[in-house]
Write a protein that holds these residues in place. Structure first.
Motif: not given
Length: 143
Positions: A127-139
């Motif tokens: 949001v506004g260039g600030k990371i709010v979440a990060r993850a590795e997602l397996t599909f």
């Protein structure tokens, strides 16, 4: 840059209101990545209970929005037309900030590994260039 509006997104992924959590795709490369966004409004159903005194978008829905963005990338491949991308796992997940009404949630998922019907996406929400979440997602791709 390749862009998709909401109608074009719905041609690729099966999600619909109230569970379609992306409003647009700003850029994508089939099988490689997708960059999208969600305009978060106070009228979102989940804000009625999460939390009435301080509305915050649930982290699980941020992850779902990232997964839907990744689904656009993987399901835009011609060989995956009409299929569904299912969650297999969430790893290395970190929440670093809140998402509140009025935010424009930027969503980016890059496919970093593929093997047969399975793969992994590296996903980042900001949001506004600030990371709010990060993850590795397996599909997993299914019919």
């Amino acid at each position: 840059m390749k862009q998709l509006n909401i109608m074009q997104i719905q041609e690729l992924i099966p999600h619909r209101h109230p569970f379609l959590l992306i409003d647009g795709i700003e850029d994508y490369e089939p099988g490689e990545y997708a960059v999208g966004y969600k305009c978060v409004t106070y009228r979102e159903d989940f804000f009625a209970g999460h939390f009435p005194e301080e509305p915050v978008m649930p982290g699980v829905l941020i992850l779902e929005a990232l997964a839907q963005t990744g689904a656009v990338a993987i399901l835009s491949l011609p060989e995956n037309k009409g299929k569904i991308a299912y969650f297999g796992a969430v790893d290395k997940c970190r929440f670093k900030g809140k998402v509140i009404p009025g935010d424009r949630l930027c969503l980016e998922t890059r496919i970093i590994r593929k093997k047969g019907p399975m793969g992994i996406g590296e996903a980042t929400a900001s949001v506004g260039g600030k990371i709010v979440a990060r993850a590795e997602l397996t599909f997993m791709i299914g019919a």
